[in-house]
Design an enzyme around this catalytic site. Structure first.
Site, PDB file in Angstrom:
ATOM      1  N   TYR A 165      39.885  -7.265  26.567  1.00 35.17           N
ATOM      2  CA  TYR A 165      40.226  -7.888  25.281  1.00 35.17           C
ATOM      3  C   TYR A 165      41.663  -7.564  24.850  1.00 35.17           C
ATOM      4  O   TYR A 165      41.952  -7.567  23.651  1.00 35.17           O
ATOM      5  CB  TYR A 165      39.228  -7.459  24.208  1.00 35.17           C
ATOM      6  CG  TYR A 165      37.930  -8.247  24.228  1.00 35.17           C
ATOM      7  CD1 TYR A 165      37.929  -9.637  24.113  1.00 35.17           C
ATOM      8  CD2 TYR A 165      36.690  -7.615  24.337  1.00 35.17           C
ATOM      9  CE1 TYR A 165      36.748 -10.371  24.126  1.00 35.17           C
ATOM     10  CE2 TYR A 165      35.509  -8.350  24.351  1.00 35.17           C
ATOM     11  CZ  TYR A 165      35.542  -9.719  24.242  1.00 35.17           C
ATOM     12  OH  TYR A 165      34.372 -10.448  24.251  1.00 35.17           O
ATOM     13  N   GLU A 214      40.204 -12.800  34.452  1.00 35.73           N
ATOM     14  CA  GLU A 214      38.978 -12.050  34.128  1.00 35.73           C
ATOM     15  C   GLU A 214      38.099 -11.862  35.369  1.00 35.73           C
ATOM     16  O   GLU A 214      37.511 -10.797  35.555  1.00 35.73           O
ATOM     17  CB  GLU A 214      38.223 -12.765  33.005  1.00 35.73           C
ATOM     18  CG  GLU A 214      38.974 -12.675  31.675  1.00 35.73           C
ATOM     19  CD  GLU A 214      38.373 -13.521  30.559  1.00 35.73           C
ATOM     20  OE1 GLU A 214      37.329 -14.182  30.759  1.00 35.73           O
ATOM     21  OE2 GLU A 214      38.964 -13.517  29.457  1.00 35.73           O
ATOM     22  N   HIS A 248      30.143 -13.821  26.111  1.00 35.44           N
ATOM     23  CA  HIS A 248      31.574 -14.144  26.252  1.00 35.44           C
ATOM     24  C   HIS A 248      31.750 -15.210  27.320  1.00 35.44           C
ATOM     25  O   HIS A 248      31.051 -15.194  28.332  1.00 35.44           O
ATOM     26  CB  HIS A 248      32.356 -12.896  26.690  1.00 35.44           C
ATOM     27  CG  HIS A 248      33.692 -13.215  27.315  1.00 35.44           C
ATOM     28  ND1 HIS A 248      34.815 -13.448  26.565  1.00 35.44           N
ATOM     29  CD2 HIS A 248      34.060 -13.386  28.610  1.00 35.44           C
ATOM     30  CE1 HIS A 248      35.833 -13.736  27.383  1.00 35.44           C
ATOM     31  NE2 HIS A 248      35.398 -13.696  28.631  1.00 35.44           N
ATOM     32  N   LYS A 267      26.792  -9.929  26.526  1.00 37.52           N
ATOM     33  CA  LYS A 267      27.226  -8.702  25.860  1.00 37.52           C
ATOM     34  C   LYS A 267      26.026  -7.757  25.662  1.00 37.52           C
ATOM     35  O   LYS A 267      24.869  -8.174  25.839  1.00 37.52           O
ATOM     36  CB  LYS A 267      27.911  -9.082  24.536  1.00 37.52           C
ATOM     37  CG  LYS A 267      29.193  -9.911  24.738  1.00 37.52           C
ATOM     38  CD  LYS A 267      29.809 -10.342  23.405  1.00 37.52           C
ATOM     39  CE  LYS A 267      31.112 -11.108  23.620  1.00 37.52           C
ATOM     40  NZ  LYS A 267      31.699 -11.583  22.329  1.00 37.52           N
ATOM     41  N   ASN A 284      27.725 -11.532  18.884  1.00 43.13           N
ATOM     42  CA  ASN A 284      27.541 -12.949  19.245  1.00 43.13           C
ATOM     43  C   ASN A 284      27.117 -13.173  20.700  1.00 43.13           C
ATOM     44  O   ASN A 284      27.318 -14.247  21.264  1.00 43.13           O
ATOM     45  CB  ASN A 284      28.764 -13.779  18.859  1.00 43.13           C
ATOM     46  CG  ASN A 284      30.033 -13.345  19.574  1.00 43.13           C
ATOM     47  OD1 ASN A 284      30.016 -12.387  20.357  1.00 43.13           O
ATOM     48  ND2 ASN A 284      31.122 -14.044  19.319  1.00 43.13           N
TER      49      ASN A 284
END
Ligand code: GTP
Ligand code: MG
Length: 148
Positions: free
Chosen positions: A49, A126, A115, A9, A112
């Site tokens: 998402y 994905e 992913h 990310k 965080n």
């Protein structure tokens, strides 16, 4: 062989964690099949998402993902979806074990670092979304030293 979609990310890229994260997947024995640095737009992040669109944190999550470039990857190997999630650690870094990526490098759930697909089926979706151009066709000559 099983494949998963892994994304570093924007916070992971900005903090210089790209090499460290790729190294963990490489050293485990998984095979890198796709890799690109890409900044995605709002519509794309919302598609990625989409399952979370009803969540109160959805807008903040989308803002976070579009805030800078991400490293999109496809990794291949036996049980790579489940094992990849173990390498990443629990969603909330407050609960991620030391030794996991989030346990070692993150504090807040909304920052965080990484992913990973949560199932073989979502990995397929994905990978198709992030790599419409396809991924590399190669197999590592190290397989006999990694798999019995
Ligand atoms: P991903 O690998 O990013 O999909 O994380 P995950 O599968 O461990 O968790 P999930 O798919 O449920 O949530 C996706 C992302 O939304 C998380 O990684 C967090 O960045 C964010 N997120 C999830 N729950 C919360 C929350 O309660 N608050 C905030 N601020 N962010 C959240
Ligand atoms: Mg998820």
């Amino acid at each position: 062989m099983e494949q998963t979609f892994i994304m570093i990310k924007p916070d992971g890229v900005q903090r210089g964690l790209v090499g460290e994260i790729i190294g963990r997947f490489e050293k485990k024995g998984f095979t890198l099949k796709g890799l690109k640095l890409i900044t995605v737009d709002r519509a794309f992040a919302e598609r990625h998402y989409a399952d979370l669109s009803a969540k109160p944190f959805f807008n903040g999550l989308v803002e976070y993902i579009i805030s800078g470039p991400v490293v999109a990857m496809v990794w291949e190997g036996k049980n790579v979806v489940t094992t990849g999630r173990k390498i990443i650690g629990a969603t909330n870094p407050a609960d991620s074990a030391p030794g996991t990526i989030r346990g070692d490098y993150a504090i807040d759930i909304g920052r965080n670092v990484i992913h990973g697909s949560d199932a073989v089926e979502s990995a397929r979706t994905e990978i198709a979304l992030w790599f419409p151009e396809g991924i590399a066709e190669w197999s590592s000559s190290l397989h006999p030293w990694i798999y019995e």
